[in-house]
Design an enzyme around this catalytic site. Structure first.
Site, PDB file in Angstrom:
ATOM      1  N   ARG A 175      16.753 -18.583 -54.760  1.00 16.06           N
ATOM      2  CA  ARG A 175      16.002 -17.859 -53.581  1.00 16.06           C
ATOM      3  C   ARG A 175      15.138 -17.647 -54.142  1.00 16.06           C
ATOM      4  NH1 ARG A 175      14.543 -17.170 -49.559  1.00 16.06           N
ATOM      5  NH2 ARG A 175      14.963 -16.222 -48.488  1.00 16.06           N
ATOM      6  N   ARG A 206      29.972 -15.680 -46.315  1.00 16.75           N
ATOM      7  CA  ARG A 206      29.106 -15.769 -45.088  1.00 16.75           C
ATOM      8  C   ARG A 206      27.465 -14.627 -45.323  1.00 16.75           C
ATOM      9  NH1 ARG A 206      34.141 -14.142 -42.659  1.00 16.75           N
ATOM     10  NH2 ARG A 206      32.417 -12.598 -41.248  1.00 16.75           N
ATOM     11  N   TYR A 240      21.524 -17.379 -29.279  1.00 18.45           N
ATOM     12  CA  TYR A 240      20.304 -17.267 -30.403  1.00 18.45           C
ATOM     13  C   TYR A 240      19.193 -18.624 -29.718  1.00 18.45           C
ATOM     14  CZ  TYR A 240      22.294 -15.130 -34.940  1.00 18.45           C
ATOM     15  OH  TYR A 240      22.651 -14.716 -35.771  1.00 18.45           O
ATOM     16  N   ASP A 279      24.246 -23.177 -43.007  1.00 20.62           N
ATOM     17  CA  ASP A 279      23.768 -22.154 -41.930  1.00 20.62           C
ATOM     18  C   ASP A 279      23.970 -22.404 -39.835  1.00 20.62           C
ATOM     19  OD1 ASP A 279      23.129 -18.990 -41.289  1.00 20.62           O
ATOM     20  OD2 ASP A 279      21.520 -20.394 -39.915  1.00 20.62           O
ATOM     21  N   ARG A 322      23.101 -13.453 -50.700  1.00 20.38           N
ATOM     22  CA  ARG A 322      22.336 -12.054 -50.896  1.00 20.38           C
ATOM     23  C   ARG A 322      22.321 -11.511 -52.276  1.00 20.38           C
ATOM     24  NH1 ARG A 322      21.155 -10.549 -44.963  1.00 20.38           N
ATOM     25  NH2 ARG A 322      23.437 -10.814 -44.354  1.00 20.38           N
TER      26      ARG A 322
HETATM   27  O1  1CP Z   1      29.779 -13.593 -40.248  1.00 18.55           O
HETATM   28  C1  1CP Z   1      29.266 -13.919 -38.928  1.00 18.55           C
HETATM   29  O2  1CP Z   1      29.253 -13.883 -37.452  1.00 18.55           O
HETATM   30  C2  1CP Z   1      28.270 -15.220 -39.959  1.00 18.55           C
HETATM   31  C3  1CP Z   1      27.830 -16.200 -38.467  1.00 18.55           C
HETATM   32  C4  1CP Z   1      26.485 -16.821 -38.589  1.00 18.55           C
HETATM   33  C5  1CP Z   1      25.146 -16.544 -38.700  1.00 18.55           C
HETATM   34  C6  1CP Z   1      25.396 -14.831 -37.015  1.00 18.55           C
HETATM   35  C7  1CP Z   1      25.905 -17.648 -39.772  1.00 18.55           C
HETATM   36  C8  1CP Z   1      27.059 -18.097 -41.113  1.00 18.55           C
HETATM   37  N1  1CP Z   1      24.896 -17.670 -40.046  1.00 18.55           N
HETATM   38  C9  1CP Z   1      24.492 -16.740 -38.473  1.00 18.55           C
HETATM   39  C10 1CP Z   1      23.038 -16.644 -38.937  1.00 18.55           C
HETATM   40  C11 1CP Z   1      21.924 -16.360 -39.533  1.00 18.55           C
HETATM   41  N2  1CP Z   1      21.747 -17.300 -40.527  1.00 18.55           N
HETATM   42  C12 1CP Z   1      22.031 -14.783 -39.355  1.00 18.55           C
HETATM   43  C13 1CP Z   1      22.018 -12.827 -38.986  1.00 18.55           C
HETATM   44  C14 1CP Z   1      21.461 -13.242 -38.569  1.00 18.55           C
HETATM   45  C15 1CP Z   1      21.585 -12.241 -37.751  1.00 18.55           C
HETATM   46  O3  1CP Z   1      21.904 -11.073 -37.727  1.00 18.55           O
HETATM   47  O4  1CP Z   1      21.119 -12.716 -36.185  1.00 18.55           O
HETATM   48  C16 1CP Z   1      21.251 -14.939 -41.035  1.00 18.55           C
HETATM   49  C17 1CP Z   1      20.821 -13.658 -41.698  1.00 18.55           C
HETATM   50  C18 1CP Z   1      21.403 -16.424 -41.431  1.00 18.55           C
HETATM   51  C19 1CP Z   1      20.411 -16.400 -43.028  1.00 18.55           C
HETATM   52  C20 1CP Z   1      21.481 -16.283 -44.004  1.00 18.55           C
HETATM   53  N3  1CP Z   1      22.085 -17.671 -43.625  1.00 18.55           N
HETATM   54  C21 1CP Z   1      21.323 -16.234 -45.109  1.00 18.55           C
HETATM   55  C22 1CP Z   1      20.614 -15.095 -45.473  1.00 18.55           C
HETATM   56  C23 1CP Z   1      19.220 -15.949 -46.238  1.00 18.55           C
HETATM   57  C24 1CP Z   1      18.878 -15.053 -47.670  1.00 18.55           C
HETATM   58  O5  1CP Z   1      18.329 -15.273 -48.455  1.00 18.55           O
HETATM   59  O6  1CP Z   1      17.810 -14.408 -47.162  1.00 18.55           O
HETATM   60  C25 1CP Z   1      22.485 -16.665 -45.736  1.00 18.55           C
HETATM   61  C26 1CP Z   1      22.655 -16.770 -47.602  1.00 18.55           C
HETATM   62  C27 1CP Z   1      22.977 -17.746 -45.416  1.00 18.55           C
HETATM   63  C28 1CP Z   1      24.228 -18.665 -45.320  1.00 18.55           C
HETATM   64  C29 1CP Z   1      25.732 -18.720 -44.075  1.00 18.55           C
HETATM   65  N4  1CP Z   1      25.187 -18.377 -42.627  1.00 18.55           N
HETATM   66  C30 1CP Z   1      26.284 -17.966 -42.256  1.00 18.55           C
HETATM   67  C31 1CP Z   1      27.540 -18.883 -43.666  1.00 18.55           C
HETATM   68  C32 1CP Z   1      28.860 -19.210 -43.585  1.00 18.55           C
HETATM   69  C33 1CP Z   1      27.086 -19.242 -44.736  1.00 18.55           C
HETATM   70  C34 1CP Z   1      27.177 -19.524 -45.896  1.00 18.55           C
HETATM   71  C35 1CP Z   1      28.035 -19.345 -46.307  1.00 18.55           C
HETATM   72  C36 1CP Z   1      27.625 -17.760 -47.122  1.00 18.55           C
HETATM   73  O7  1CP Z   1      26.040 -17.575 -47.855  1.00 18.55           O
HETATM   74  O8  1CP Z   1      28.059 -16.892 -46.748  1.00 18.55           O
END
Ligand code: 1CP
Length: 320
Positions: free
Chosen positions: A15, A2, A128, A51, A6
């Site tokens: 990345r 989730r 969003y 995502d 990072r």
């Molecule tokens: O725990 C939760 O509620 C997570 C649900 C969620 C949300 C709110 C996911 C699932 N994505 C998002 C939107 C999102 N995408 C955010 C949150 C921003 C906010 O505060 O509004 C962010 C930072 C992202 C970007 C993202 N998604 C990253 C970081 C990118 C980077 O390299 O800088 C990553 C690694 C993801 C992957 C992701 N998002 C969600 C899941 C289930 C996954 C895949 C599994 C994982 O990597 O953990």
């Protein structure tokens, strides 16, 4: 994981070479990230690398991930008539890369490790879209749903029509279970939840292929966990603002529960992590249907050794 990719070195190395969106659209790299994380952490399941927000692009919105501000959504909704501008989504056509990532990940994961597919719940996706990104107050989404109930209904129905085939497509591609993320639903009052979010989450969950386990995830749902569970799900996820045993009583023993370690604890010492994990396992009393997890995503500065230690101690303390 989730968004926790990072904190994993291998993820950061990938990345450094490719943008987050390009990574999400490359099924081979998605599979590599998901499988590496599962193997490294020793977790009992893997979550698809993808995502929540990718589905916004085929709806006709602009999506960017910025270093400082997080996701930025453009071309969003300001007026009720803007809802009509959003496209109907055919995931087979526009999100095929996600289905390919599911297939690849399933192929490379050990056969006994379930793969969890996922999507955003209608409320969180609408939040969003209306906020244009992350928000602290969620004023725009709440104002829109209060003042434009009919446009709100139209928007939520359109999102449901996109999310249902999206999740079913992931199941067809090989996801063993799916998780519906209603990450921001905790900004609602119990009454608001029942009126503006619950009917649509229920519609999505009822539309998911029968026989597939659904993890219904939310944070800040303590004040209305009964309603949240009523929307559906085989397993209800709870965060650390509620006690796991009390939440389980309120949800009912017929459903599973997921949770609920505070992600902050993982920044502390291994002995503090052990104490906190033990407390949760004690509340679960070894009853079947508990998925040990964090209540929210892993924080970016979390030491990976602490996550690995947590997985090991949960296995050790819950072995029968
Ligand atoms: O725990 C939760 O509620 C997570 C649900 C969620 C949300 C709110 C996911 C699932 N994505 C998002 C939107 C999102 N995408 C955010 C949150 C921003 C906010 O505060 O509004 C962010 C930072 C992202 C970007 C993202 N998604 C990253 C970081 C990118 C980077 O390299 O800088 C990553 C690694 C993801 C992957 C992701 N998002 C969600 C899941 C289930 C996954 C895949 C599994 C994982 O990597 O953990």
């Amino acid at each position: 994981m989730r968004q926790a990719g990072r904190y994993i070195k291998e993820y950061r190395e990938i990345r450094a070479k490719v943008s987050f969106l390009d990574l999400c659209k490359d099924p081979n790299l998605c599979a590599e990230v998901a499988v590496t994380a599962q193997e490294k952490l020793g977790a009992d399941a893997a979550i698809l690398f993808s995502d929540l927000l990718l589905i916004l692009e085929p709806l006709g919105l602009g999506l960017q991930y910025t270093e400082n501000k997080g996701p930025v959504i453009t071309g969003g909704i300001t007026f009720p008539k803007d809802v009509d501008r959003l496209f109907e989504v055919d995931p087979e056509e526009s999100l095929d890369y996600v289905f390919k990532a599911v297939k690849k990940t399933r192929k490379h994961l050990a056969p006994e490790i379930p793969l969890i597919g996922f999507a955003g719940a209608p409320f969180t996706l609408a939040a969003y879209i209306l906020e244009g990104g992350s928000s602290r107050t969620f004023l725009k989404v709440r104002q829109f749903m209060h003042t434009e109930p009919s446009a709100w209904h139209g928007l939520m129905e359109k999102i449901c029509r996109a999310v249902i085939p999206y999740l079913n497509g992931q199941i067809r591609a090989g996801a063993d279970a799916v998780q519906l993320f209603d990450s921001w639903v905790g900004c609602l009052s119990p009454e608001e939840y029942r009126t503006y979010a619950l009917p649509y989450s229920r519609e999505v969950i009822e539309g998911i292929k029968k026989g597939t386990s659904v993890i219904h995830f939310g944070t800040g749902t303590g004040p209305f966990i009964e309603d949240f569970a009523e929307a559906g799900g085989t397993v209800i996820s709870v965060d650390h603002h509620v006690r796991l045993d009390q939440a389980w009583d309120r949800i009912g023993s017929g459903k599973g529960i997921q949770g609920n370690l505070d992600p902050e604890i993982l920044l502390e010492s291994v002995s503090a992590i052990r104490r906190a994990a033990k407390k949760i396992l004690k509340q679960a009393e070894g009853r079947p249907g508990h998925i040990f997890n964090l209540g929210h995503g892993v924080l970016p500065k979390t030491p990976i050794d602490h996550v690995i230690a947590l997985v090991e101690m949960v296995h050790e303390m819950s072995s029968r």
